[in-house]
Enzyme design. Structure first.
Site, PDB file in Angstrom:
ATOM      1  N   ASP A  12       0.778  -1.423  -0.069  1.00 42.51           N
ATOM      2  CA  ASP A  12       0.169  -0.268  -0.202  1.00 42.51           C
ATOM      3  C   ASP A  12       1.277   1.212  -0.045  1.00 42.51           C
ATOM      4  OD1 ASP A  12      -2.253   1.791   0.296  1.00 42.51           O
ATOM      5  OD2 ASP A  12      -1.966   1.935   2.065  1.00 42.51           O
ATOM      6  N   SER A  13       0.182   2.198  -0.059  1.00 47.81           N
ATOM      7  CA  SER A  13       1.103   3.340  -0.031  1.00 47.81           C
ATOM      8  C   SER A  13       1.266   4.056   1.336  1.00 47.81           C
ATOM      9  CB  SER A  13       0.165   4.243  -0.737  1.00 47.81           C
ATOM     10  OG  SER A  13      -0.731   5.021   0.554  1.00 47.81           O
ATOM     11  N   CYS A  76      -4.588  -1.592  -1.867  1.00 44.36           N
ATOM     12  CA  CYS A  76      -4.898  -0.594  -2.026  1.00 44.36           C
ATOM     13  C   CYS A  76      -6.139  -0.239  -3.282  1.00 44.36           C
ATOM     14  CB  CYS A  76      -3.089   0.638  -2.110  1.00 44.36           C
ATOM     15  SG  CYS A  76      -3.590   2.128  -3.240  1.00 44.36           S
ATOM     16  N   GLU A 154      -3.650   7.535   9.216  1.00 43.24           N
ATOM     17  CA  GLU A 154      -2.630   7.798   9.385  1.00 43.24           C
ATOM     18  C   GLU A 154      -2.488   8.267  10.698  1.00 43.24           C
ATOM     19  OE1 GLU A 154       0.762   6.529   7.436  1.00 43.24           O
ATOM     20  OE2 GLU A 154      -0.261   5.340   5.523  1.00 43.24           O
ATOM     21  N   CYS A 190     -11.332   2.662   0.066  1.00 42.43           N
ATOM     22  CA  CYS A 190      -9.644   3.126   0.464  1.00 42.43           C
ATOM     23  C   CYS A 190      -9.325   2.204   1.126  1.00 42.43           C
ATOM     24  CB  CYS A 190      -9.478   4.765   0.732  1.00 42.43           C
ATOM     25  SG  CYS A 190      -8.106   4.531   1.185  1.00 42.43           S
ATOM     26  N   HIS A 192      -7.187   2.421   3.744  1.00 44.46           N
ATOM     27  CA  HIS A 192      -7.322   3.337   4.870  1.00 44.46           C
ATOM     28  C   HIS A 192      -8.466   3.455   5.583  1.00 44.46           C
ATOM     29  CE1 HIS A 192      -3.454   4.662   3.326  1.00 44.46           C
ATOM     30  NE2 HIS A 192      -3.238   5.174   4.558  1.00 44.46           N
TER      31      HIS A 192
HETATM   32  N1  DGL Z   1      -4.540   3.102   0.672  1.00 42.83           N
HETATM   33  C1  DGL Z   1      -5.386   3.796  -0.751  1.00 42.83           C
HETATM   34  C2  DGL Z   1      -6.201   3.447  -1.133  1.00 42.83           C
HETATM   35  O1  DGL Z   1      -6.714   2.226  -0.518  1.00 42.83           O
HETATM   36  C3  DGL Z   1      -4.527   5.149  -0.805  1.00 42.83           C
HETATM   37  C4  DGL Z   1      -4.600   5.918   0.287  1.00 42.83           C
HETATM   38  C5  DGL Z   1      -3.520   6.917  -0.444  1.00 42.83           C
HETATM   39  O2  DGL Z   1      -2.352   6.886  -0.093  1.00 42.83           O
HETATM   40  O3  DGL Z   1      -3.623   7.974  -0.993  1.00 42.83           O
HETATM   41  O4  DGL Z   1      -6.395   3.971  -1.772  1.00 42.83           O
END
Ligand code: DGL
Length: 271
Positions: A12-13, A76, A154, A190, A192
């Protein structure tokens, strides 16, 4: 001699992929995990398609070369909806992507109004149009792209306080649209965002708009991984090892140590 199975690579990012790691660990406790976060490229959601399509396959190529996983999971939505095909073409290991859970959301909706809460890059993808056309053709599908929720997730995992009031404006991004007050299912598109599920539920309760179902792809991805690994690759008996890999050393990585350990990622290194 006990020869450990190669790890599963989860990418992931940032920390979003932990919402996918959780269900994978729950289903396959013995599997070894390399959790890779491209914090040098974070956040992906405000980047262009061209940037993501160039960056993600190259980085996954380096990670696969270094860690030799038996399988890679792009945990992600942004990277998957833009770059999954490029990554599959570039790698010689199976790759599982993350798809916005529009199908289960449509199946669970009585009002036929569903919301897709993702990053700005994800919600504008044609991939989302196709999923809506295939699985939610009789639904109104509202979309909202939020960069703020990614930052809040985060922050929460780094030990900062995040409240329902912090996340509430992002719900209004959906419910404030025409027909939005009737939305009864929301896709957390997402990875996150499931990390903020408690705050989102509380914000919804405080809004007085009634119950809202929330769905994400984590459990489905875990089932797919289990299927691809079969009995042999999934590990058994001993709990699997876990390490986290970042693309840049910084203070935020240090602050995440406790959260990473709570997901079984006991060591941290820089790629
Ligand atoms: N967790 C990521 C997603 O599912 C991206 C979050 C990001 O870096 O903007 O899209």
């Amino acid at each position: 001699m006990n020869i450990a199975a190669p790890p599963v690579l989860i990418f992931d990012s940032g920390v979003g992929g932990l919402s996918v790691l959780g269900p994978i660990r729950a289903l396959m406790p013995g599997v070894s995990i390399v959790y890779a976060a491209d914090n040098a490229g974070f956040p992906y959601g405000i980047r262009s398609e061209a940037e993501i399509a160039a960056r993600v396959p190259a980085l996954l190529g380096r990670l696969v070369e270094r860690y030799r996983p038996q399988l890679a999971v792009i945990a992600c939505n942004t990277a998957s909806t833009i770059a999954l095909a490029h990554v599959r073409a570039a790698l010689d290991v199976p790759v599982v992507g993350t798809v916005p859970a529009i199908k289960p959301a449509a199946e669970g909706s009585r009002s036929r109004v569903i919301g897709v809460l993702g990053t700005m890059a994800t919600v504008r993808q044609a991939y989302v149009d196709r999923l809506a056309g295939e699985f939610a053709v009789d639904c109104t599908v509202l979309r909202h792209g939020s960069a703020r929720l990614v930052i809040l997730a985060e922050a929460k995992l780094a030990g900062e306080t995040v409240t329902a009031a912090d996340v509430a404006p992002e719900l209004v991004g959906l419910t404030g649209q025409p027909g939005g007050e009737r939305m009864d299912m929301m896709v957390l598109a997402c990875t996150h965002f499931p990390l903020l599920a408690a705050e989102l539920v509380e914000a919804r309760t405080l809004s007085g708009l009634g119950p809202l179902g929330m769905v994400d792809g984590g459990a489905g991805i875990a089932r797919r991984v289990a299927h691809l690994l079969g009995g042999a690759g999934a590990g058994a008996g001993q709990p699997g090892s876990g390490r986290a890999v970042f693309t840049r050393a910084d203070a935020h990585v240090d602050a995440l140590a406790g959260a990473l350990q709570s997901f079984g990622l006991m060591t941290t290194e820089i790629l």
